[in-house]
Design an enzyme around this catalytic site. Sequence first.
Site, PDB file in Angstrom:
ATOM      1  N   ASN A 164       0.860  -1.183   0.000  1.00 14.15           N
ATOM      2  CA  ASN A 164       0.000   0.000   0.000  1.00 14.15           C
ATOM      3  C   ASN A 164       0.895   1.231   0.000  1.00 14.15           C
ATOM      4  O   ASN A 164       1.930   1.247   0.660  1.00 14.15           O
ATOM      5  CB  ASN A 164      -0.890   0.046   1.245  1.00 14.15           C
ATOM      6  CG  ASN A 164      -2.020  -0.954   1.184  1.00 14.15           C
ATOM      7  OD1 ASN A 164      -2.330  -1.499   0.137  1.00 14.15           O
ATOM      8  ND2 ASN A 164      -2.634  -1.201   2.330  1.00 14.15           N
TER       9      ASN A 164
ATOM     10  N   GLU B 117     -22.156  18.061   3.767  1.00 10.86           N
ATOM     11  CA  GLU B 117     -22.042  16.627   4.067  1.00 10.86           C
ATOM     12  C   GLU B 117     -23.196  15.848   3.452  1.00 10.86           C
ATOM     13  O   GLU B 117     -23.006  14.740   2.939  1.00 10.86           O
ATOM     14  CB  GLU B 117     -21.995  16.418   5.582  1.00 10.86           C
ATOM     15  CG  GLU B 117     -22.063  14.973   6.050  1.00 10.86           C
ATOM     16  CD  GLU B 117     -20.931  14.100   5.557  1.00 10.86           C
ATOM     17  OE1 GLU B 117     -21.032  12.863   5.727  1.00 10.86           O
ATOM     18  OE2 GLU B 117     -19.940  14.618   4.986  1.00 10.86           O
TER      19      GLU B 117
ATOM     20  N   LYS C  15     -22.724  12.754   0.771  1.00 13.58           N
ATOM     21  CA  LYS C  15     -23.264  11.403   0.944  1.00 13.58           C
ATOM     22  C   LYS C  15     -24.011  10.959  -0.309  1.00 13.58           C
ATOM     23  O   LYS C  15     -23.897   9.819  -0.752  1.00 13.58           O
ATOM     24  CB  LYS C  15     -24.197  11.347   2.157  1.00 13.58           C
ATOM     25  CG  LYS C  15     -23.484  11.300   3.475  1.00 13.58           C
ATOM     26  CD  LYS C  15     -22.721   9.989   3.647  1.00 13.58           C
ATOM     27  CE  LYS C  15     -21.470  10.170   4.446  1.00 13.58           C
ATOM     28  NZ  LYS C  15     -20.403  10.974   3.878  1.00 13.58           N
TER      29      LYS C  15
END
Length: 611
Positions: free
Chosen positions: A100, A484, A488
């Site tokens: 990673n 927010e 979403k």
Amino acid sequence: MCGIVGYIGKKNAIKIALEGIKRLEYRGYDSAGIAALDNGGRLFFKKAVGKIAALENKIKNPPFAHCAIAHSRWATHGEPTVANAHPHSCCKEDVFVVHNGIIENYNFLRDALRREGHVFKSETDTEVLAHLIERSFGANGLESAVREALRHVKGTFGLAVISRRHPNQLVAARRGSPLLIGIGKDEYFAASDAAALVSHTKRVIYLNDNEMAVLTPEGYDIFDFSSSKKKLSKTIDTIDWSLEESQKGGYAHFMEKEIFEAPQVIKNTIGGRAIAKEGEVKLGGLEPIEDRLYDIDRLVIVSCGTSYYSALIGKYLFEEFAGLPVEVEHASEFRYHSFPFGRKTAVLAISQSGETADTLEAVKEAKRKRILTLGIVNVVGSSIAREAEAGVYNHAGPEIAVASTKAFLSQLTVLVLMAVHFGRLRRLGKEEAKKILADLLSLPGKAERILRGASAIKKIAAKFKDSSNFLYLGRKYSWPVALEGALKLKEISYIHAEGYPAGEMKHGPIALIDSSFPTIAIALKDSVYEKVLSNVEEIKARQGKVILICEEKDRRAAGIADETIFIPKVSEPLSPILSVIPLQLFAYYLAVLKGYDVDKPRNLAKSVTVE
């Protein structure tokens, strides 16, 4: 980047490694693979594009292997193909690596290795690691080869390596990308996330940057690979949550479960910290630096994504309760401009995972400037938790769905607690603090009331599921909530949505409004109530459809809107903790109705551990 699992021990490593990367599916990925060895160095090696189920279909009857590394990949360099999937191997298929992070000088290294005769099979940056380790092999074995290879690498990595030449060793190393070691009985694990190994052991060691672990069936050693070969003595931590907590528990999706955990999450975050009768907040994580908190005259909050929106709300909270000037910075931008620090400046980092690469680097930059660093993180022992000088844990429990919901609520709850605490150190009176904390303690019950109305929100989502665009509006404390809510919807339904301060709507976005472009607005009976209703009237005058989040029994607001979602009355500074819940439910139901995988939305990863 995405999920790393390594195992060495007496059990079947292939089955354990596969189980581990399945536990990490929630992080988002596009391919997966595994390499395993038995005691004689016989190799088992499979890779597949798509879901881990595609990899499992290639492994019907796995042979026994005592050592394995597995990886679920989220593409950074090269498209999702079998060739680009991890693990990657060297020319002779002696060395296998999962990784990673990003190797920043991989082009230079690849060209140099090609001139030496190395043949590359993928487009990835990771493959250079396998060839570098192959090149570095000598009489001192795998550990020495990995150490020498990493000496040439610039960038970030969490990696695990095995070799057919040394089938009884697994080497793991970290710089800038999370990695932990699990300690079982006669078995040892390496993983990028505790979820991969919590069903086997809760005893873990978190590697710091420039640390390497050498695992064998008999034990482990940990070194600083950047300097001496001296062994390090590391603390063994205990994971404080169970496998059951990370399961769906009867809900259709993790996201649904995590939204409905809101009341308990708020309660857990408050847990013993809010002493309402005394108007005080007890935050054990800040006690060691309590004397330094008095001197702070400026707070800079750094964060990304959903955490950035919680930071914007935190700005209002700290300024209102504590009179403390606050700036909010995108962590990804923080390091790249000349930021003027004062001696009394503090930097607060917010990250659900505690591993967000940009936020972690912002903390390190602040420390280089000798600035006090604080953190709000959900994952105990994470990189930001260990890098920051002090901080507060969310105690939200594991969040599995990629789109953050309950972690956002816990961040807001922590910010209220911190702002009251800072306020009591400065100007906030005891009686005022009592009222705020009493209101905070009432929120779990009020959240339950909102969730009992979920079916009504689902019906509204059904009416608007075919819309192509949404505008989200709010003012003051509700403006970041609008941001927010829009995020979403974008994340899980792939519908274009914009969050905007309602007062700015007429400076451009109103041009988009017509009968096919719905708006979701937050209009609570607070200091900007009348202003928001005026903005809504402007939208209605242009035939725009409006869904309104407003207080219970607010007939005036309900009379303006096409659809209304009611929430219980709450004080203005605490209102975001409640008003965001309907927006989470709306996005969830709309995406489900459109048939999307809400837990693992396309192109997204749960923890962004690369820049």
